[in-house]
Motif scaffolding. Structure first.
Motif, PDB file in Angstrom:
ATOM      1  N   GLY A   1       0.790  -1.225   0.000  1.00 45.39           N
ATOM      2  CA  GLY A   1       0.000   0.000   0.000  1.00 45.39           C
ATOM      3  C   GLY A   1       0.818   1.269   0.000  1.00 45.39           C
ATOM      4  N   GLU A   2       2.135   1.180   0.191  1.00 49.47           N
ATOM      5  CA  GLU A   2       2.982   2.379   0.164  1.00 49.47           C
ATOM      6  C   GLU A   2       3.201   2.840  -1.280  1.00 49.47           C
ATOM      7  N   ASP A   3       3.527   4.123  -1.437  1.00 49.26           N
ATOM      8  CA  ASP A   3       3.771   4.607  -2.797  1.00 49.26           C
ATOM      9  C   ASP A   3       5.219   4.357  -3.202  1.00 49.26           C
ATOM     10  N   VAL A   4       5.472   4.422  -4.488  1.00 56.26           N
ATOM     11  CA  VAL A   4       6.787   4.074  -5.045  1.00 56.26           C
ATOM     12  C   VAL A   4       7.871   5.011  -4.529  1.00 56.26           C
ATOM     13  N   ASP A   5       7.573   6.301  -4.478  1.00 61.06           N
ATOM     14  CA  ASP A   5       8.589   7.262  -4.016  1.00 61.06           C
ATOM     15  C   ASP A   5       9.082   6.922  -2.610  1.00 61.06           C
ATOM     16  N   LYS A   6       8.153   6.569  -1.726  1.00 56.84           N
ATOM     17  CA  LYS A   6       8.534   6.242  -0.346  1.00 56.84           C
ATOM     18  C   LYS A   6       9.403   5.001  -0.309  1.00 56.84           C
ATOM     19  N   VAL A   7       9.033   3.991  -1.103  1.00 60.60           N
ATOM     20  CA  VAL A   7       9.803   2.746  -1.097  1.00 60.60           C
ATOM     21  C   VAL A   7      11.190   2.960  -1.705  1.00 60.60           C
ATOM     22  N   LEU A   8      11.305   3.800  -2.699  1.00 56.00           N
ATOM     23  CA  LEU A   8      12.627   4.103  -3.265  1.00 56.00           C
ATOM     24  C   LEU A   8      13.500   4.808  -2.230  1.00 56.00           C
ATOM     25  N   GLY A   9      12.891   5.699  -1.442  1.00 54.87           N
ATOM     26  CA  GLY A   9      13.638   6.342  -0.362  1.00 54.87           C
ATOM     27  C   GLY A   9      14.101   5.338   0.671  1.00 54.87           C
ATOM     28  N   LEU A  10      13.207   4.407   1.037  1.00 51.49           N
ATOM     29  CA  LEU A  10      13.578   3.349   1.981  1.00 51.49           C
ATOM     30  C   LEU A  10      14.673   2.449   1.419  1.00 51.49           C
ATOM     31  N   LEU A  11      14.611   2.188   0.117  1.00 49.15           N
ATOM     32  CA  LEU A  11      15.634   1.344  -0.506  1.00 49.15           C
ATOM     33  C   LEU A  11      17.010   1.994  -0.403  1.00 49.15           C
ATOM     34  N   LYS A  12      17.081   3.286  -0.703  1.00 49.05           N
ATOM     35  CA  LYS A  12      18.377   3.975  -0.643  1.00 49.05           C
ATOM     36  C   LYS A  12      18.933   3.992   0.783  1.00 49.05           C
ATOM     37  N   VAL A  13      18.059   4.204   1.768  1.00 50.96           N
ATOM     38  CA  VAL A  13      18.508   4.202   3.166  1.00 50.96           C
ATOM     39  C   VAL A  13      18.930   2.797   3.576  1.00 50.96           C
ATOM     40  N   SER A  14      18.163   1.784   3.163  1.00 48.68           N
ATOM     41  CA  SER A  14      18.507   0.403   3.515  1.00 48.68           C
ATOM     42  C   SER A  14      19.868   0.019   2.953  1.00 48.68           C
ATOM     43  N   VAL A  15      20.176   0.521   1.763  1.00 50.76           N
ATOM     44  CA  VAL A  15      21.504   0.279   1.186  1.00 50.76           C
ATOM     45  C   VAL A  15      22.571   0.971   2.020  1.00 50.76           C
TER      46      VAL A  15
END
Length: 409
Positions: A75-89
């Motif tokens: 249910g999250e939007d793509v922009d938020k998940v891309l931000g989470l991906l960069k932080v997770s990296v």
């Protein structure tokens, strides 16, 4: 422990977290917290400064507490998940990275989101997730085997549209494909590795349609009583002429229609059969001539004067004869556009050809009136060139013209 995160714009947030959880889920925190012990009553404090997205760091920490990070992203939007991906990296949160990649692989993207996903994933250099990233990008990447067969794919799509049985579907697909090909031209400077439909493929289809049109016209000209449905045959003539118009429009937009002008000018046999068919059945064919003259008049097609002379000698009389039916029956008809294009084309010819064509038009217009294209503008320009602004072609322009007078001032 207390985790403080601040961004370069001054935003700062502090959260309380369990060092055991952070160290277990993130190799970054495990390294930072190794050997660090807090005092009784005072938790360990960790600060991350000058980050790009402080909120994403806090969201990533919250994700570490989830037993199923992938499900937590639903249910999250793509922009938020891309931000989470960069932080997770950045913090080496492996479960978070995989959860974000699984999410991106599973959901649809809008075109704007697609650009962001491709850009973000293209910058990730993590060996252990190369395969998941490659799998995600298969949605938008073209395999080498597909690239090799691109022209045959284009050919199949365009030929399918030309042969479509359903009129509405055929019309809709023509509009869609034409728009997509126009976008290709508009974006040609932005995509240096863009795969385009080849000139050869388009001209192969043009010749196929012209051959079919020639056959249909010859059948129509020799049609006799009791031979079948004449209206159906004439419908096929109109349909094939419409196909040629569609292909010519694509050629014009891609700036490769110069060869077709010569091809069309050379259709003397087709022109002969055309003259034997009633105007009400053949006027769609004259729209091709009008289409070319409009493009030539706009400077979208660059051809020699000999080619233009040949074009008009082969098809101009037919255009005059079919003009009234074009006005009456065409769903989209711009009379002024055709007249301006025809005028501009004629005025690019040598004066002798201008005179021959325009005097012939003069007689035709006086006889047919509004049922003939009104190219008075071209007639006016020719008149002034011929009688008022006479230019002698053999005049030597290599030297300045000096007039000597005996009069003194």
């Amino acid at each position: 422990m207390e985790l403080s995160v601040s961004s370069s714009d001054g935003f700062r947030v502090t959260v309380t977290a369990h060092r055991r959880v952070l160290a277990a889920r993130s190799r970054f925190f495990a390294e930072k917290l190794a050997g660090v012990g807090g005092r009784p009553g005072r938790p360990v404090a960790v600060e991350i400064c000058e980050c790009d997205d402080a909120e994403a760091y806090v969201e990533a920490v919250g994700l570490m507490y989830s037993g199923d990070p992938r499900r937590s992203l639903a249910g999250e939007d793509v922009d938020k998940v891309l931000g989470l991906l960069k932080v997770s990296v950045d913090i080496k949160f492996d479960d978070g990275i995989l959860a974000c990649l699984d999410y991106l692989e599973a959901i649809p993207w809008s075109e704007a989101e697609e650009e962001k996903v491709v850009s973000t994933l293209g910058k990730l250099q993590i060996q252990q997730v190369c395969e998941p990233i490659r799998g995600i990008l298969q949605r938008v990447s073209v395999e080498p085997s597909t690239s090799v067969n691109t022209d045959s794919i284009y050919l199949g799509i365009l030929d399918g549209v030309l042969q479509a049985k359903d009129k509405k579907a055929r019309r809709d697909m023509k509009a869609l494909i034409a728009r997509l090909l126009r976008e290709d031209v508009d974006q040609s400077n932005m995509h240096c590795n863009k795969i385009e439909i080849s000139r050869e493929t388009l001209y192969r289809l043009c010749h196929k349609c012209l051959d079919c049109l020639l056959q249909l016209l010859s059948e129509a000209a020799n049609f006799g009583e009791g031979q079948g449905d004449r209206a159906s045959l004439m419908g096929e003539v109109a349909r094939e002429a419409d196909n040629v118009q569609w292909l010519v429009d694509i050629l014009i937009n891609k700036r490769i229609a110069d060869e077709f002008v010569a091809v069309w000018a050379d259709q003397s046999e087709l022109s002969t059969w055309h003259s034997k068919i009633p105007c009400m059945y053949r006027f769609e064919i004259s729209r091709i001539t009008a289409q070319l003259c409009i493009a030539i008049g706009r400077g979208q097609i660059l051809v020699s004067k000999d080619t233009k002379i040949s074009l008009l000698r082969t098809w101009l009389e037919a255009l005059y004869e079919d003009f009234s039916w074009m006005k009456r029956a065409c769903r989209v008809f711009d009379k002024k556009l055709i007249e301006d294009g025809l005028s501009a084309t004629i005025l690019t010819l040598p004066m002798a050809e201008q005179q021959e064509i325009l005097l012939r038009w003069f007689d035709c217009f006086l006889s047919k009136g509004d049922n003939c294209p009104n190219i008075q503008r071209a007639f006016e320009v020719w008149w002034r060139r011929a009688f008022f602004r006479q230019f002698t072609g053999d005049q030597d322009l290599s030297q300045p013209q000096i007039v000597v007078s005996d009069e003194h001032t």
